[in-house]
Write a protein that holds these residues in place. Sequence first.
Motif, PDB file in Angstrom:
ATOM      1  N   THR A  10     -28.397  18.634  -0.119  1.00 38.86           N
ATOM      2  CA  THR A  10     -28.573  17.203   0.291  1.00 38.86           C
ATOM      3  C   THR A  10     -27.939  16.186   0.140  1.00 38.86           C
ATOM      4  O   THR A  10     -28.146  16.123  -1.294  1.00 38.86           O
ATOM      5  CB  THR A  10     -30.262  16.497   0.726  1.00 38.86           C
ATOM      6  N   PRO A  11     -27.653  15.301   0.341  1.00 38.44           N
ATOM      7  CA  PRO A  11     -26.388  13.874   0.668  1.00 38.44           C
ATOM      8  C   PRO A  11     -27.358  13.184  -0.205  1.00 38.44           C
ATOM      9  O   PRO A  11     -28.455  12.586   0.281  1.00 38.44           O
ATOM     10  CB  PRO A  11     -25.747  13.677   1.133  1.00 38.44           C
ATOM     11  N   ASP A  12     -27.106  12.160  -1.556  1.00 40.78           N
ATOM     12  CA  ASP A  12     -28.330  11.022  -1.368  1.00 40.78           C
ATOM     13  C   ASP A  12     -27.674   9.628  -0.691  1.00 40.78           C
ATOM     14  O   ASP A  12     -28.539   9.164  -0.533  1.00 40.78           O
ATOM     15  CB  ASP A  12     -26.879  10.456  -2.944  1.00 40.78           C
ATOM     16  N   GLY A  13     -26.997   9.666   0.066  1.00 40.61           N
ATOM     17  CA  GLY A  13     -26.422   8.928   1.425  1.00 40.61           C
ATOM     18  C   GLY A  13     -25.325   8.468   1.733  1.00 40.61           C
ATOM     19  O   GLY A  13     -24.998   9.717   1.867  1.00 40.61           O
ATOM     20  N   THR A  14     -25.743   8.093   2.947  1.00 40.53           N
ATOM     21  CA  THR A  14     -23.733   8.373   3.775  1.00 40.53           C
ATOM     22  C   THR A  14     -23.395   6.576   4.044  1.00 40.53           C
ATOM     23  O   THR A  14     -23.988   5.701   3.987  1.00 40.53           O
ATOM     24  CB  THR A  14     -24.591   8.493   5.110  1.00 40.53           C
ATOM     25  N   TRP A  15     -22.202   6.212   4.087  1.00 41.07           N
ATOM     26  CA  TRP A  15     -21.379   5.264   4.021  1.00 41.07           C
ATOM     27  C   TRP A  15     -20.400   4.975   5.446  1.00 41.07           C
ATOM     28  O   TRP A  15     -19.866   5.924   5.476  1.00 41.07           O
ATOM     29  CB  TRP A  15     -21.042   4.843   2.630  1.00 41.07           C
ATOM     30  N   GLU A  16     -19.605   4.243   5.153  1.00 38.68           N
ATOM     31  CA  GLU A  16     -18.940   4.260   6.286  1.00 38.68           C
ATOM     32  C   GLU A  16     -17.892   2.937   6.655  1.00 38.68           C
ATOM     33  O   GLU A  16     -18.635   1.989   5.581  1.00 38.68           O
ATOM     34  CB  GLU A  16     -19.440   4.640   7.803  1.00 38.68           C
ATOM     35  N   ALA A  17     -17.026   2.867   6.477  1.00 39.33           N
ATOM     36  CA  ALA A  17     -16.167   1.993   6.714  1.00 39.33           C
ATOM     37  C   ALA A  17     -15.125   1.980   7.718  1.00 39.33           C
ATOM     38  O   ALA A  17     -14.264   3.314   8.010  1.00 39.33           O
ATOM     39  CB  ALA A  17     -14.498   1.929   5.316  1.00 39.33           C
ATOM     40  N   PRO A  18     -14.594   1.323   7.984  1.00 43.02           N
ATOM     41  CA  PRO A  18     -13.872   1.191  10.122  1.00 43.02           C
ATOM     42  C   PRO A  18     -12.288   1.082   9.204  1.00 43.02           C
ATOM     43  O   PRO A  18     -11.606   1.167   8.637  1.00 43.02           O
ATOM     44  CB  PRO A  18     -14.016   0.167  10.191  1.00 43.02           C
ATOM     45  N   GLY A  19     -11.167   1.508  10.498  1.00 39.60           N
ATOM     46  CA  GLY A  19      -9.842   1.081  10.697  1.00 39.60           C
ATOM     47  C   GLY A  19      -9.800  -0.296  11.147  1.00 39.60           C
ATOM     48  O   GLY A  19     -10.887  -1.123  10.969  1.00 39.60           O
ATOM     49  N   ARG A  20      -8.244  -0.934  11.196  1.00 43.70           N
ATOM     50  CA  ARG A  20      -8.372  -1.986  11.818  1.00 43.70           C
ATOM     51  C   ARG A  20      -7.483  -2.064  12.712  1.00 43.70           C
ATOM     52  O   ARG A  20      -6.820  -1.386  12.434  1.00 43.70           O
ATOM     53  CB  ARG A  20      -8.300  -2.838  10.543  1.00 43.70           C
ATOM     54  N   VAL A  21      -7.044  -2.819  13.268  1.00 44.15           N
ATOM     55  CA  VAL A  21      -6.406  -3.757  13.568  1.00 44.15           C
ATOM     56  C   VAL A  21      -5.737  -4.859  13.533  1.00 44.15           C
ATOM     57  O   VAL A  21      -6.368  -5.704  13.112  1.00 44.15           O
ATOM     58  CB  VAL A  21      -5.761  -3.425  15.469  1.00 44.15           C
ATOM     59  N   ASN A  22      -4.604  -5.206  13.262  1.00 45.80           N
ATOM     60  CA  ASN A  22      -3.698  -6.727  13.024  1.00 45.80           C
ATOM     61  C   ASN A  22      -3.651  -7.000  14.454  1.00 45.80           C
ATOM     62  O   ASN A  22      -2.772  -7.170  15.033  1.00 45.80           O
ATOM     63  CB  ASN A  22      -3.089  -6.060  11.640  1.00 45.80           C
ATOM     64  N   LEU A  23      -3.969  -8.310  14.185  1.00 45.54           N
ATOM     65  CA  LEU A  23      -4.166  -9.878  15.135  1.00 45.54           C
ATOM     66  C   LEU A  23      -2.530 -10.037  15.154  1.00 45.54           C
ATOM     67  O   LEU A  23      -1.396 -10.450  16.293  1.00 45.54           O
ATOM     68  CB  LEU A  23      -5.691 -11.250  15.290  1.00 45.54           C
ATOM     69  N   ILE A  24      -2.164 -10.526  13.795  1.00 46.66           N
ATOM     70  CA  ILE A  24      -0.771 -11.096  13.511  1.00 46.66           C
ATOM     71  C   ILE A  24      -0.946 -11.525  12.284  1.00 46.66           C
ATOM     72  O   ILE A  24      -1.967 -11.422  11.966  1.00 46.66           O
ATOM     73  CB  ILE A  24      -1.252 -12.596  14.372  1.00 46.66           C
ATOM     74  N   GLY A  25       0.436 -11.500  11.746  1.00 46.51           N
ATOM     75  CA  GLY A  25       0.160 -11.087  10.054  1.00 46.51           C
ATOM     76  C   GLY A  25       0.980 -10.433   9.389  1.00 46.51           C
ATOM     77  O   GLY A  25       0.564  -9.231   9.161  1.00 46.51           O
ATOM     78  N   GLU A  26       2.689  -9.771   9.826  1.00 46.28           N
ATOM     79  CA  GLU A  26       2.926  -8.570  10.101  1.00 46.28           C
ATOM     80  C   GLU A  26       3.407  -8.373   8.435  1.00 46.28           C
ATOM     81  O   GLU A  26       4.982  -8.924   8.779  1.00 46.28           O
ATOM     82  CB  GLU A  26       3.465  -7.898  11.385  1.00 46.28           C
ATOM     83  N   HIS A  27       3.430  -7.254   7.101  1.00 45.85           N
ATOM     84  CA  HIS A  27       4.708  -7.405   6.556  1.00 45.85           C
ATOM     85  C   HIS A  27       4.433  -8.387   5.756  1.00 45.85           C
ATOM     86  O   HIS A  27       5.342  -8.634   4.823  1.00 45.85           O
ATOM     87  CB  HIS A  27       5.485  -6.803   7.422  1.00 45.85           C
ATOM     88  N   THR A  28       3.214  -8.930   6.048  1.00 39.70           N
ATOM     89  CA  THR A  28       3.061 -10.595   5.638  1.00 39.70           C
ATOM     90  C   THR A  28       2.530 -10.458   3.722  1.00 39.70           C
ATOM     91  O   THR A  28       2.372 -11.541   3.311  1.00 39.70           O
ATOM     92  CB  THR A  28       2.667 -12.075   5.867  1.00 39.70           C
ATOM     93  N   ASP A  29       1.402  -8.909   4.080  1.00 34.11           N
ATOM     94  CA  ASP A  29       0.312  -8.858   2.622  1.00 34.11           C
ATOM     95  C   ASP A  29       1.362  -9.119   1.550  1.00 34.11           C
ATOM     96  O   ASP A  29       0.825  -9.670   0.282  1.00 34.11           O
ATOM     97  CB  ASP A  29      -1.108  -8.289   3.150  1.00 34.11           C
ATOM     98  N   TYR A  30       1.927  -8.076   1.725  1.00 34.84           N
ATOM     99  CA  TYR A  30       2.564  -7.774  -0.025  1.00 34.84           C
ATOM    100  C   TYR A  30       3.758  -8.747  -0.021  1.00 34.84           C
ATOM    101  O   TYR A  30       4.490  -8.758  -1.431  1.00 34.84           O
ATOM    102  CB  TYR A  30       3.658  -6.055   0.002  1.00 34.84           C
ATOM    103  N   ASN A  31       3.814 -10.117   0.245  1.00 38.53           N
ATOM    104  CA  ASN A  31       4.225 -11.048   0.278  1.00 38.53           C
ATOM    105  C   ASN A  31       3.923 -12.602  -0.145  1.00 38.53           C
ATOM    106  O   ASN A  31       3.837 -13.282   0.127  1.00 38.53           O
ATOM    107  CB  ASN A  31       5.573 -11.558   1.369  1.00 38.53           C
ATOM    108  N   GLU A  32       2.224 -11.698  -0.493  1.00 36.58           N
ATOM    109  CA  GLU A  32       1.529 -13.250  -0.825  1.00 36.58           C
ATOM    110  C   GLU A  32       1.205 -14.208   0.407  1.00 36.58           C
ATOM    111  O   GLU A  32       0.542 -15.089   0.255  1.00 36.58           O
ATOM    112  CB  GLU A  32       2.183 -13.624  -2.374  1.00 36.58           C
ATOM    113  N   GLY A  33       1.182 -13.597   0.812  1.00 36.31           N
ATOM    114  CA  GLY A  33       1.090 -14.461   2.889  1.00 36.31           C
ATOM    115  C   GLY A  33      -0.055 -14.174   3.371  1.00 36.31           C
ATOM    116  O   GLY A  33      -0.872 -14.206   3.114  1.00 36.31           O
TER     117      GLY A  33
END
Length: 377
Positions: A10-33
């Motif tokens: 029997t599992p000890d628990g259940t967890w979930e995490a979502p996917g995403r869409v990005n409204l705006i700000g593409e390829h800026t995250d690895y440029n610290e933006g």
Amino acid sequence: MNFEEIYDATPDGTWEAPGRVNLIGEHTDYNEGFVMPLALPHTCRVEAARREDGVLRLHSADIGKGVVQLRLDALAPGSPEAGNWAAYPAGVAWALREAGLGVGGADLHFTSTVPVGAGLSSSAALEVSTALALNDLYGLALRPEQLARISQRAENAFVGVPSGIMDQMASACCTAGHALHLDTRDLTQRQVPFDLAAQGLRLLVVDTRVSHALGDGEYAARRAGCEEGARALGVQALRDVSFEGLDAALERLDDPVVRGYVRHVVTEDRRVERAIGLLDAGETRAVGPVLTEGHVSLRDDFQVSSPELDLAVDTANGAGALGARMTGGGFGGSAIVLLEESETDKIGEAVNSAFAAAGYLAPHLFEAVPSAGARPL
């Protein structure tokens, strides 16, 4: 098969995490933006139980290739036994242990509704759900942004994809009814109300069903080009190039490809700021043209679009959308369309017809509803 059938426990628990869409700000995250994603209702769910023997067992209901069994003390980047999908959760366990955290064995069973290869961060959902489950199973008390950092390290160092932090932060930290305004340099974040239904609007996702693979070198090439531009301009990251000083900066760059990358990143950071200002002023419809500007920049300067994405954007805008752009890393995947709710069917039919006429696979269209981040169930 369920957890009990696979592991005879029997599992000890259940967890979930979502996917995403990005409204705006593409390829800026690895440029610290700056970025502004929102979580989808599509999630990766994991049932999990502790083990005391240092063994990690992984099973996916969606891939169906049996149980992957690994020894935690033998995990290392490039481990052939942790190949394919299993590298993502195995990498999270490895990253937690590399950080000096007391993670032992576990049995994990995954089910996911996040489309794979659609640019909607199915990998981040897999990583963050694993991180949250192990966090709770072993009482690590890590905050959501710490879980995101661990998940990003798993993807970068263990899987080998040089992604930024946006996808994992969106999966870990978004809240329902909001977009996440994130400064990827210091992880300062603000939840921006984004209730489109109350304004008679919708955000439509067009999954082109052209699978993208960020590990094929194109993504890494874009990141390397951005880093080359930052070095040439003498800044820590392209985030430090001001919009006002962009023209002067571009004149200092000899490589036209790098020049395009720099122009995209700097103008995209400005587009995030513009979108935030419009949302704060209650002018959500005016965000549409900003999205379209972003697509043109991704297509022409950053060169990460595809014929299917361009057709989706151009057709939607031609049929009366407020604005549209590709979302995610590119080279396939999905586009988003901001539209009046009353125009949903007309624009959807136009996109479907255009894809059929071009001989492309029929796209998968669905509404992006801003949803909650990772959580126990």
